[in-house]
Design a protein around this motif. Structure first.
Motif, PDB file in Angstrom:
ATOM      1  N   ILE A  92      19.753  -0.163 -17.553  1.00 26.04           N
ATOM      2  CA  ILE A  92      19.557   0.098 -15.879  1.00 26.04           C
ATOM      3  C   ILE A  92      19.681  -1.917 -16.201  1.00 26.04           C
ATOM      4  O   ILE A  92      19.546  -2.479 -14.758  1.00 26.04           O
ATOM      5  CB  ILE A  92      18.545  -0.031 -15.529  1.00 26.04           C
ATOM      6  N   ASP A  93      18.279  -2.862 -16.506  1.00 28.15           N
ATOM      7  CA  ASP A  93      18.065  -4.674 -16.227  1.00 28.15           C
ATOM      8  C   ASP A  93      19.442  -4.717 -16.579  1.00 28.15           C
ATOM      9  O   ASP A  93      19.665  -6.037 -15.687  1.00 28.15           O
ATOM     10  CB  ASP A  93      17.309  -4.935 -17.611  1.00 28.15           C
ATOM     11  N   VAL A  94      20.364  -4.897 -17.591  1.00 29.07           N
ATOM     12  CA  VAL A  94      21.725  -5.278 -17.627  1.00 29.07           C
ATOM     13  C   VAL A  94      22.762  -5.528 -15.977  1.00 29.07           C
ATOM     14  O   VAL A  94      22.759  -6.842 -16.880  1.00 29.07           O
ATOM     15  CB  VAL A  94      22.605  -5.221 -18.627  1.00 29.07           C
ATOM     16  N   GLY A  95      22.499  -3.959 -16.389  1.00 25.21           N
ATOM     17  CA  GLY A  95      23.481  -3.816 -14.408  1.00 25.21           C
ATOM     18  C   GLY A  95      23.086  -4.658 -13.408  1.00 25.21           C
ATOM     19  O   GLY A  95      23.767  -4.391 -12.709  1.00 25.21           O
ATOM     20  N   SER A  96      21.721  -5.032 -13.320  1.00 24.15           N
ATOM     21  CA  SER A  96      20.935  -5.384 -12.234  1.00 24.15           C
ATOM     22  C   SER A  96      20.376  -5.895 -11.801  1.00 24.15           C
ATOM     23  O   SER A  96      20.564  -7.308 -11.259  1.00 24.15           O
ATOM     24  CB  SER A  96      20.065  -4.513 -12.053  1.00 24.15           C
ATOM     25  N   ARG A  97      21.367  -7.291 -13.296  1.00 23.92           N
ATOM     26  CA  ARG A  97      20.901  -8.592 -12.919  1.00 23.92           C
ATOM     27  C   ARG A  97      22.425  -9.336 -13.241  1.00 23.92           C
ATOM     28  O   ARG A  97      23.725  -8.103 -13.721  1.00 23.92           O
ATOM     29  CB  ARG A  97      20.068  -9.157 -14.087  1.00 23.92           C
ATOM     30  N   PRO A  98      22.646 -10.648 -13.108  1.00 19.75           N
ATOM     31  CA  PRO A  98      21.845 -11.717 -12.862  1.00 19.75           C
ATOM     32  C   PRO A  98      21.402 -11.279 -10.690  1.00 19.75           C
ATOM     33  O   PRO A  98      21.762 -11.230 -10.521  1.00 19.75           O
ATOM     34  CB  PRO A  98      22.856 -12.829 -13.065  1.00 19.75           C
ATOM     35  N   TYR A  99      20.197 -12.202 -10.558  1.00 18.02           N
ATOM     36  CA  TYR A  99      19.521 -11.820  -9.554  1.00 18.02           C
ATOM     37  C   TYR A  99      20.796 -11.634  -8.313  1.00 18.02           C
ATOM     38  O   TYR A  99      21.284 -12.628  -8.365  1.00 18.02           O
ATOM     39  CB  TYR A  99      18.769 -12.334  -9.408  1.00 18.02           C
ATOM     40  N   GLY A 100      20.985 -10.576  -7.887  1.00 19.59           N
ATOM     41  CA  GLY A 100      21.459 -10.707  -6.345  1.00 19.59           C
ATOM     42  C   GLY A 100      22.965  -9.949  -6.789  1.00 19.59           C
ATOM     43  O   GLY A 100      24.089 -10.065  -5.834  1.00 19.59           O
ATOM     44  N   GLN A 101      23.507  -9.429  -8.050  1.00 15.48           N
ATOM     45  CA  GLN A 101      24.827  -8.927  -8.233  1.00 15.48           C
ATOM     46  C   GLN A 101      24.101  -7.417  -9.272  1.00 15.48           C
ATOM     47  O   GLN A 101      25.045  -7.062 -10.213  1.00 15.48           O
ATOM     48  CB  GLN A 101      25.104 -10.022  -9.199  1.00 15.48           C
ATOM     49  N   ASN A 102      23.144  -6.669  -8.625  1.00 12.22           N
ATOM     50  CA  ASN A 102      22.969  -5.563  -8.310  1.00 12.22           C
ATOM     51  C   ASN A 102      24.321  -4.739  -9.283  1.00 12.22           C
ATOM     52  O   ASN A 102      25.063  -4.313  -7.695  1.00 12.22           O
ATOM     53  CB  ASN A 102      22.123  -5.266  -7.581  1.00 12.22           C
ATOM     54  N   CYS A 103      24.588  -3.768  -9.891  1.00 14.06           N
ATOM     55  CA  CYS A 103      26.020  -3.473 -10.328  1.00 14.06           C
ATOM     56  C   CYS A 103      26.024  -1.707 -10.056  1.00 14.06           C
ATOM     57  O   CYS A 103      26.315  -1.305  -9.138  1.00 14.06           O
ATOM     58  CB  CYS A 103      26.685  -3.524 -11.538  1.00 14.06           C
TER      59      CYS A 103
END
Length: 190
Positions: A92-103
């Motif tokens: 979840i963390d990997v997919g939501s980062r970098p900030y502003g690029q939430n997959c």
């Protein structure tokens, strides 16, 4: 041939004989024509580190690219210490980062927790939902899916043998199909 909504199946257990993986495969076998399921592996993702945001490891890039290609998400999680396994939180963390690029953003989701306990992973199910709220995954509220006593539900080949669990999962799958149809902005055609 009908186009189908593409759904990522994310299993929070890495164990080869995982009850969550067996349940995922049972759900995939129940898939209606409008949904196409694909297991999205998370076991090779290095632990999230913000220092990687500038030059991400190849595993991060591949995971994020794959994640973007899906219309919806189906999570299966065991419960570790009343929460989700670290590997699932890391994904979840990997997919939501970098900030502003939430997959994960805007993709409809469903959560099934599977456990050998009679509580069926209640704590993990709800902890996962908290993270999904933050990454803007509209998560199906009903039916809630807590599958307990998983060690008694499958045969030696990994096939689901419990009829009441099968009926419940079919009900879940019908609701999930409707949830995806309501939340995905692209139409499918026959």
């Amino acid at each position: 041939m009908m186009n189908a909504y593409k759904i990522a199946v994310i299993v929070g257990s890495l164990r080869k004989e995982s009850y969550n993986l067996k349940t995922a495969k049972a759900l995939i076998g129940m898939a209606p024509e409008t949904l196409s399921f694909e297991l999205l592996p998370i076991g090779d993702l290095p632990l999230y580190n913000e220092e990687y945001d500038g030059a991400s490891p190849e595993q991060y890039n591949r995971f994020r690219e794959q994640l973007r290609s899906f219309d919806g998400l189906l999570f299966l999680t065991p419960e570790y210490n009343r929460s989700v396994p670290g590997v699932l939180k890391n994904a979840i963390d990997v997919g939501s980062r970098p900030y502003g690029q939430n997959c994960w953003d805007g993709k409809p989701g469903g959560v099934v927790s599977v456990s050998i306990s009679s509580l069926g992973g209640f704590g993990a199910n709800h902890h996962l939902r908290q993270s999904l709220v933050f990454v803007n995954v509209p998560t199906m509220p009903q039916p809630e899916a807590y599958i307990g006593n998983a060690q008694n539900l499958f045969d030696e080949s990994g096939n689901l043998t419990n009829e009441s669990t099968r009926e419940f999962l079919q009900t879940f799958m019908t609701a999930f199909e409707n949830w995806v149809k309501v939340h995905v902005k692209k139409p499918i055609t026959a």
